[in-house]
Design a protein around this motif. Structure first.
Motif, mmCIF file in Angstrom:
data_model
loop_
_atom_site.group_PDB
_atom_site.id
_atom_site.type_symbol
_atom_site.label_atom_id
_atom_site.label_comp_id
_atom_site.label_asym_id
_atom_site.label_seq_id
_atom_site.Cartn_x
_atom_site.Cartn_y
_atom_site.Cartn_z
ATOM 1 N N SER A 98 0.833 -1.209 0.000
ATOM 2 C CA SER A 98 0.000 0.000 0.000
ATOM 3 C C SER A 98 0.858 1.246 0.000
ATOM 4 C CB SER A 98 -0.903 0.011 1.245
ATOM 5 O OG SER A 98 -0.125 0.063 2.432
ATOM 6 N N GLY A 99 0.344 2.304 -0.628
ATOM 7 C CA GLY A 99 0.931 3.635 -0.553
ATOM 8 C C GLY A 99 2.402 3.710 -0.899
ATOM 9 N N SER A 100 3.157 4.432 -0.055
ATOM 10 C CA SER A 100 4.579 4.634 -0.308
ATOM 11 C C SER A 100 5.360 3.334 -0.205
ATOM 12 C CB SER A 100 5.148 5.662 0.678
ATOM 13 O OG SER A 100 5.017 5.201 2.009
ATOM 14 N N ARG A 128 -5.095 -0.172 -0.979
ATOM 15 C CA ARG A 128 -5.129 0.322 0.384
ATOM 16 C C ARG A 128 -5.174 -0.860 1.354
ATOM 17 N NH1 ARG A 128 -5.568 5.631 0.910
ATOM 18 N NH2 ARG A 128 -6.239 6.873 -0.866
ATOM 19 N N ILE A 194 -3.581 11.262 3.455
ATOM 20 C CA ILE A 194 -3.478 10.281 2.373
ATOM 21 C C ILE A 194 -4.378 9.073 2.598
ATOM 22 C CG2 ILE A 194 -1.111 10.923 1.792
ATOM 23 C CD1 ILE A 194 -0.273 8.385 3.405
ATOM 24 N N SER A 195 -4.991 8.979 3.764
ATOM 25 C CA SER A 195 -5.820 7.812 4.079
ATOM 26 C C SER A 195 -7.240 8.246 4.413
ATOM 27 C CB SER A 195 -5.216 7.035 5.254
ATOM 28 O OG SER A 195 -4.999 7.911 6.350
ATOM 29 N N GLU A 224 -3.423 10.061 -2.941
ATOM 30 C CA GLU A 224 -2.137 9.378 -3.057
ATOM 31 C C GLU A 224 -1.050 10.319 -2.528
ATOM 32 O OE1 GLU A 224 -1.677 6.324 -3.925
ATOM 33 O OE2 GLU A 224 -3.756 5.911 -4.505
ATOM 34 N N TYR A 225 0.130 9.751 -2.269
ATOM 35 C CA TYR A 225 1.225 10.549 -1.714
ATOM 36 C C TYR A 225 1.576 11.724 -2.617
ATOM 37 C CZ TYR A 225 2.669 7.870 2.394
ATOM 38 O OH TYR A 225 2.731 7.294 3.638
#
Length: 296
Positions: A98-100, A128, A194-195, A224-225
């Motif tokens: 997830s994410g970064s 996510r 971001i969440s 998103e980041y």
């Protein structure tokens, strides 16, 4: 002496450049130089002559080079034999992130895994955390890199390490020149997260703000980041991001400032089904991630 140090030495010896060797190893230069120095200390002498213009092998380096190559060749041959006996010559590993973590940590793990198990196929799922939890429970993925804390699962979660959180502010913000800030100093700012509500990172930010006796004014969430960074850079608001997220390149870019709170960390976890239920290739990825995840 570690095998990875021998691989680092061999890369520098072949490239005769720390910069080029670091690129081929997918490392930044300081860790590479540090490990070469450790190897030199252990061997009792310099392996390279260094100057601002060139890098050359010393007499010790020339003598050590064929031995290092021989050790690595024997190790690779042994690994191939073991993989053939343990079912690691073919197969598929389904990895979520997830994410970064998908953008920064996962690719580094994939590179290392491919070096060890070149014939194993990797299927990557980026989503996510809640969707990754569901996918793992349905046996659609084997392992996943996620943000913690998260207690809404019966699956196995291994903590890899804590990652520092950073405050992202516009370049024109009064706090942009500070070395460190308290979250309380951001209490009156509009927040970009971001969440989404209920997700681990969202809950973590709310908890940290509550420790400073305020509730953040969240004007935008679920980005998103890169989107969050650009919104902050444009002056829309401020954000709290894990340190990996600060490596996104956007224009205009925000300024990242460390948060003065020892609790301002984001734990990184490895989600999986019980180890005994994993295939041999998935077990190998799990072991690699638990080992390297603390260093990368």
């Amino acid at each position: 002496m570690e095998l990875f140090q021998l691989r680092y030495f061999l890369a520098v010896a072949e490239q005769l450049s720390f910069t080029r060797a670091a690129k081929t190893l997918h490392l930044s230069q300081p860790p590479l130089s540090h490990q070469i120095k450790r190897l030199e200390d252990e061997l009792g002498g310099e392996l390279f002559q260094r100057s601002s213009r060139l890098v050359r092998l010393t007499d010790l380096g020339e003598a050590f080079l064929p031995r290092a190559r021989s050790i690595l060749l024997q190790t690779d041959d042994a690994a191939k034999e073991i993989r053939a006996r343990t079912g690691l010559e073919k197969g598929v590993v389904r990895v979520g992130a997830s994410g970064s973590l998908a953008y920064h940590l996962l690719p580094l793990l994939v590179v290392k895994y491919r070096e060890l198990y070149p014939n194993i196929d990797l299927q990557i799922v980026e989503h996510r955390t809640p969707q990754l939890l569901d996918a793992a429970e349905r046996h659609e993925i084997d392992v996943a890199l996620i943000r913690l804390p998260h207690d809404k699962t019966k699956l196995s979660i291994t903590v890899l390490r804590d990652e520092a959180l950073m405050a992202a502010v516009p370049g024109s913000h009064p706090l942009a020149s500070e070395a460190m800030v308290s979250l309380r100093q951001l209490a009156d700012e509009p927040f970009i997260l971001i969440s989404n509500r209920g997700e681990p990172f969202h809950n973590l930010v709310l908890h940290l703000c509550a420790r400073q006796s305020f509730q953040p004014n969240i004007i935008c969430s679920g980005t998103e980041y890169a989107t969050a960074c650009r919104l902050v850079g444009l002056g829309v608001g401020v954000s709290i991001l894990a340190e990996m997220g600060t490596k996104h390149h956007v224009d205009p870019a925000p300024v990242f400032v460390r948060i003065d709170d020892e609790k301002a960390v984001s734990p990184i976890g490895l989600l999986s089904r019980p180890f005994e239920e994993l295939s041999q290739p998935a077990r190998a990825f799990f072991s690699l991630a638990t080992s390297l995840g603390k260093q990368l």
